[in-house]
Design an enzyme around this catalytic site. Structure first.
Site: not given
Length: 321
Positions: A147, A138, A109, A111
């Protein structure tokens, strides 16, 4: 050229990071290809872009379904498309633990903050309100906690004196589009990176009791016992003694077992030139398909062959319960 890693991308909206990945994948030397773009919103704008670029798409609304039921549908679509990795690119659904578990170490992912700062939402304004000089983005592995997975790569973006959340978000988005393809490429090729491979071996070797590392003939090696009387149970070989491969060298019970292993799987095992006559076996680590549980098992087996009796006795007692 090595076979490209197959990527499934999950989106919920315009898919600008998806587009960055799609266009990066067009480069001949890109180590990944996009096999599916999937969404929980059949009207997501990014689906049209993916279709125009000739990429398979899948959409299924989540309304009326439990989180687990919808995630199972998405999972089946990804697997059916042959995806080996899942990349979240603006997917606005919290994923179930079971979905995350299915894709452990294979889901990324991006972020919009310098994690571990500012998990969750409103990251731009929170960075401005905190008086930070730098914000950024990030790329991280996805874990059940939001996260919170290991960070793979980051890009810093300066916060200007007149920035508001929108202006800062615009520049961070540019950084995201550059960072995500690069981080993904590095991650899917990590098993060809000698430093990464060595780190995996080192972590597993040093997890064994009373183990320390000491180089031997220019190669990293691991010993069990004291610094003065310890015995080697493993070595990391990278093009060592003229052998064009990366491998873990561990002890076998002798030449008979060594021969049997090589006969059973010559693509995985070979007799190392320097240690082979003593019954050691080399396990290749550069195939891109390393079974790290298998590596850990071999390290443990080799460790037990040379470990002091007081250590192996404790293991034998524990195995009885």
């Amino acid at each position: 050229m090595a076979e490209k890693a197959k990527i499934g991308i999950m989106i919920s909206g315009r898919g600008s990071n998806m587009a960055a990945l799609v266009y990066a994948a067009k480069a001949r030397d890109c180590p990944f290809e996009i096999v599916l773009v999937a969404s929980n919103d059949p009207q997501a704008a990014g689906l049209s872009l993916a279709e125009a670029e000739g990429i398979a798409t899948f959409a299924h609304p989540h309304k009326g379904l439990t989180r687990e039921a919808h995630d199972a549908i998405m999972h089946d679509a990804l697997v059916g498309a042959g995806a080996e990795y899942v990349v979240l690119a603006g997917y606005m659904r919290i994923l179930s633990d079971s979905f995350v578990d299915h894709w452990t170490d294979c889901m990324l992912n991006i972020h919009p903050s310098l994690l571990p700062l500012y998990k969750g939402v409103d990251t731009y304004q929170r960075a401005i309100d905190a008086g930070d000089k730098m914000a950024g983005c990030s790329v991280h592995l996805v874990t059940p906690e939001l996260d919170d997975g290991p960070v793979l790569a980051q890009t810093e973006v300066a916060i200007l004196p007149d920035d508001d959340a929108d202006s800062l978000a615009g520049r961070i988005l540019i950084a995201e589009h550059q960072l995500y393809p690069r981080a993904l490429a590095q991650y899917v090729t990590r098993e060809a990176d000698p430093d990464w491979i060595l780190a995996q071996v080192r972590q597993r070797a040093l997890a064994l009791d009373e183990t320390h590392e000491r180089a031997s003939f220019g190669a990293p090696g691991w010993r069990v016992g004291s610094e003065t009387t310890g015995k080697y149970f493993a070595y990391f070989a990278q093009s060592h003694h003229g052998e064009a491969s990366m491998a873990l060298l561990v002890k076998t019970t002798g030449l008979d077992e060594q021969t049997a292993l090589i006969d059973a799987d010559p693509d995985l095992y070979y007799a190392p030139k320097f240690y082979g006559k003593s019954g050691w076996i080399a396990i290749r680590l550069d195939t891109g398909r390393t079974d790290w549980d298998h590596v850990a098992d071999w390290l443990g087996k080799s460790w037990r062959m040379v470990a002091p009796r007081r250590l192996t006795r404790m293991i034998e007692i524990a195995d009885q319960f």
